[in-house]
Design a protein around this motif. Structure first.
Motif, PDB file in Angstrom:
ATOM      1  N   PHE A  27       6.471  16.000   0.959  1.00 10.57           N
ATOM      2  CA  PHE A  27       7.883  15.737   1.208  1.00 10.57           C
ATOM      3  C   PHE A  27       8.468  16.762   2.180  1.00 10.57           C
ATOM      4  CE2 PHE A  27      12.392  16.431   0.020  1.00 10.57           C
ATOM      5  CZ  PHE A  27      12.884  15.215   0.458  1.00 10.57           C
ATOM      6  N   VAL A  28       8.140  18.040   1.997  1.00 12.14           N
ATOM      7  CA  VAL A  28       8.606  19.090   2.907  1.00 12.14           C
ATOM      8  C   VAL A  28       8.084  18.827   4.311  1.00 12.14           C
ATOM      9  CG1 VAL A  28       8.416  21.551   3.453  1.00 12.14           C
ATOM     10  CG2 VAL A  28       8.917  20.836   1.126  1.00 12.14           C
ATOM     11  N   LYS A  29       6.819  18.436   4.438  1.00  7.12           N
ATOM     12  CA  LYS A  29       6.250  18.130   5.748  1.00  7.12           C
ATOM     13  C   LYS A  29       6.967  16.956   6.399  1.00  7.12           C
ATOM     14  CE  LYS A  29       2.063  16.716   8.128  1.00  7.12           C
ATOM     15  NZ  LYS A  29       2.741  15.722   8.903  1.00  7.12           N
ATOM     16  N   ASP A  33       8.932  17.246   9.876  1.00  6.19           N
ATOM     17  CA  ASP A  33       8.504  16.416  11.001  1.00  6.19           C
ATOM     18  C   ASP A  33       9.673  15.621  11.571  1.00  6.19           C
ATOM     19  OD1 ASP A  33       5.944  17.329  10.678  1.00  6.19           O
ATOM     20  OD2 ASP A  33       5.166  15.498   9.761  1.00  6.19           O
ATOM     21  N   GLU A  34      10.450  15.013  10.690  1.00  4.12           N
ATOM     22  CA  GLU A  34      11.568  14.196  11.158  1.00  4.12           C
ATOM     23  C   GLU A  34      12.630  15.038  11.860  1.00  4.12           C
ATOM     24  OE1 GLU A  34      14.773  11.021   9.380  1.00  4.12           O
ATOM     25  OE2 GLU A  34      12.850  11.273   8.378  1.00  4.12           O
ATOM     26  N   LEU A  35      12.964  16.188  11.296  1.00  2.00           N
ATOM     27  CA  LEU A  35      13.959  17.067  11.925  1.00  2.00           C
ATOM     28  C   LEU A  35      13.486  17.570  13.280  1.00  2.00           C
ATOM     29  CD1 LEU A  35      15.276  19.204   8.949  1.00  2.00           C
ATOM     30  CD2 LEU A  35      16.579  17.609  10.343  1.00  2.00           C
ATOM     31  N   ILE A  36      12.245  18.027  13.350  1.00  3.68           N
ATOM     32  CA  ILE A  36      11.742  18.614  14.598  1.00  3.68           C
ATOM     33  C   ILE A  36      11.546  17.539  15.665  1.00  3.68           C
ATOM     34  CG2 ILE A  36       9.766  19.790  15.629  1.00  3.68           C
ATOM     35  CD1 ILE A  36       9.522  21.400  13.021  1.00  3.68           C
ATOM     36  N   GLU A  37      11.071  16.375  15.296  1.00  2.54           N
ATOM     37  CA  GLU A  37      10.751  15.359  16.295  1.00  2.54           C
ATOM     38  C   GLU A  37      11.938  14.493  16.693  1.00  2.54           C
ATOM     39  OE1 GLU A  37       7.276  13.158  15.174  1.00  2.54           O
ATOM     40  OE2 GLU A  37       6.146  15.001  14.817  1.00  2.54           O
ATOM     41  N   PRO A  70      -7.028  19.839  28.565  1.00  6.03           N
ATOM     42  CA  PRO A  70      -5.833  19.133  29.051  1.00  6.03           C
ATOM     43  C   PRO A  70      -4.637  19.402  28.134  1.00  6.03           C
ATOM     44  CG  PRO A  70      -7.721  17.664  28.994  1.00  6.03           C
ATOM     45  CD  PRO A  70      -8.149  18.935  28.338  1.00  6.03           C
ATOM     46  N   PRO A  71      -3.423  19.305  28.682  1.00  8.93           N
ATOM     47  CA  PRO A  71      -2.235  19.627  27.877  1.00  8.93           C
ATOM     48  C   PRO A  71      -2.024  18.634  26.733  1.00  8.93           C
ATOM     49  CG  PRO A  71      -1.599  18.678  29.971  1.00  8.93           C
ATOM     50  CD  PRO A  71      -3.075  18.892  30.034  1.00  8.93           C
ATOM     51  N   ILE A  72      -1.430  19.153  25.672  1.00  6.55           N
ATOM     52  CA  ILE A  72      -1.120  18.359  24.494  1.00  6.55           C
ATOM     53  C   ILE A  72       0.390  18.414  24.279  1.00  6.55           C
ATOM     54  CG2 ILE A  72      -1.482  18.129  22.005  1.00  6.55           C
ATOM     55  CD1 ILE A  72      -4.163  19.638  22.474  1.00  6.55           C
ATOM     56  N   ARG A  73       0.997  17.267  24.081  1.00  3.05           N
ATOM     57  CA  ARG A  73       2.442  17.218  23.814  1.00  3.05           C
ATOM     58  C   ARG A  73       2.688  17.643  22.369  1.00  3.05           C
ATOM     59  NH1 ARG A  73       6.051  11.990  23.028  1.00  3.05           N
ATOM     60  NH2 ARG A  73       4.392  11.761  21.539  1.00  3.05           N
ATOM     61  N   VAL A  74       3.554  18.649  22.210  1.00  3.47           N
ATOM     62  CA  VAL A  74       3.835  19.189  20.890  1.00  3.47           C
ATOM     63  C   VAL A  74       5.349  19.263  20.696  1.00  3.47           C
ATOM     64  CG1 VAL A  74       3.585  21.216  19.391  1.00  3.47           C
ATOM     65  CG2 VAL A  74       1.712  20.566  20.896  1.00  3.47           C
ATOM     66  N   HIS A  75       5.802  18.828  19.536  1.00  5.19           N
ATOM     67  CA  HIS A  75       7.205  18.977  19.158  1.00  5.19           C
ATOM     68  C   HIS A  75       7.349  20.298  18.416  1.00  5.19           C
ATOM     69  CE1 HIS A  75       8.533  14.888  20.122  1.00  5.19           C
ATOM     70  NE2 HIS A  75       7.306  14.545  19.785  1.00  5.19           N
ATOM     71  N   ALA A  76       8.332  21.086  18.803  1.00 10.81           N
ATOM     72  CA  ALA A  76       8.547  22.390  18.185  1.00 10.81           C
ATOM     73  C   ALA A  76      10.000  22.799  18.372  1.00 10.81           C
ATOM     74  CB  ALA A  76       7.627  23.427  18.814  1.00 10.81           C
ATOM     75  N   LEU A  77      10.379  23.862  17.696  1.00  7.66           N
ATOM     76  CA  LEU A  77      11.691  24.468  17.919  1.00  7.66           C
ATOM     77  C   LEU A  77      11.493  25.621  18.882  1.00  7.66           C
ATOM     78  CD1 LEU A  77      13.000  24.622  14.251  1.00  7.66           C
ATOM     79  CD2 LEU A  77      13.497  22.909  15.969  1.00  7.66           C
ATOM     80  N   VAL A  78      12.291  25.662  19.933  1.00  3.93           N
ATOM     81  CA  VAL A  78      12.147  26.695  20.951  1.00  3.93           C
ATOM     82  C   VAL A  78      13.421  27.537  20.986  1.00  3.93           C
ATOM     83  CG1 VAL A  78      11.735  27.173  23.386  1.00  3.93           C
ATOM     84  CG2 VAL A  78      10.621  25.211  22.306  1.00  3.93           C
ATOM     85  N   LYS A  79      13.230  28.835  20.882  1.00  2.88           N
ATOM     86  CA  LYS A  79      14.350  29.769  20.971  1.00  2.88           C
ATOM     87  C   LYS A  79      14.208  30.546  22.274  1.00  2.88           C
ATOM     88  CE  LYS A  79      16.400  33.743  18.664  1.00  2.88           C
ATOM     89  NZ  LYS A  79      16.179  34.759  17.621  1.00  2.88           N
ATOM     90  N   TRP A  80      15.161  30.312  23.172  1.00  6.23           N
ATOM     91  CA  TRP A  80      15.163  30.965  24.478  1.00  6.23           C
ATOM     92  C   TRP A  80      15.553  32.423  24.301  1.00  6.23           C
ATOM     93  CZ3 TRP A  80      13.757  31.286  29.253  1.00  6.23           C
ATOM     94  CH2 TRP A  80      14.527  31.931  30.209  1.00  6.23           C
TER      95      TRP A  80
END
Length: 164
Positions: A27-29, A33-37, A70-80
């Motif tokens: 459930f946590v996953k 997943d839904e929030l990040i993506e 080759p590059p892989i598309r990844v969803h993540a949170l990014v902090k500049w």
């Protein structure tokens, strides 16, 4: 006088932890997943080192010429981290940094990707090198059940990495 049958005894094993079975972890996953993506995450291109074809030094574990997959598309949170101007012995220099927050289970189980220092990411139009990794959060405070990977990244100098 108290009845001897009502005497308290210590259990042989501690009780199972509350709310930490597979159902709660999944459930946590799902929520992460839904929030990040779909809500608050960003997309990056992740360039992992090809460990099989890169020639690492046998003692130091370093490689002068690295081969990347080759590059892989990844969803993540990014902090500049901002753009920092420094003046060293050789004049002015501008350094940019990022912190990228990955969901560990999504990265390792779903995408078969393992974050390593020395890998590169493309964020916006610039490449960043991963220079440090940390796993600071534990799921429900349980030791050994980390669910987040934080990658500290610095912008790669022009010509250091070509994503082609």
């Amino acid at each position: 006088m108290a009845d001897e049958t009502n005497k308290w005894t210590q259990p042989t094993a501690p009780p199972p932890p509350l709310f930490t079975n597979k159902k709660e972890k999944d459930f946590v996953k799902q929520v992460n997943d839904e929030l990040i993506e779909r809500v608050i995450g960003q997309v990056i291109a992740y360039y992992p080192i090809d460990v099989d074809s890169t020639n690492f030094h046998p003692v130091y574990g370093e490689a002068i010429n690295k081969t990347f997959l080759p590059p892989i598309r990844v969803h993540a949170l990014v902090k500049w981290g901002g753009l920092e101007t420094t003046s060293e012995n050789y004049g002015m220099d501008k350094n940019a940094s990022l912190e990228i927050y990955f969901h560990k289970k999504r990265l390792t189980d779903d995408q078969n990707l393992f974050a390593r220092e020395g890998d590169f990411v493309l964020y916006g139009k610039y490449f960043y090198e991963i220079v440090g990794l940390n796993e600071p959060k534990e799921l429900f405070g349980r030791a050994g059940e980390n669910f987040e990977i934080v990658a500290k990244c610095i912008r790669a100098r022009e010509g250091l990495f070509d994503g082609q």
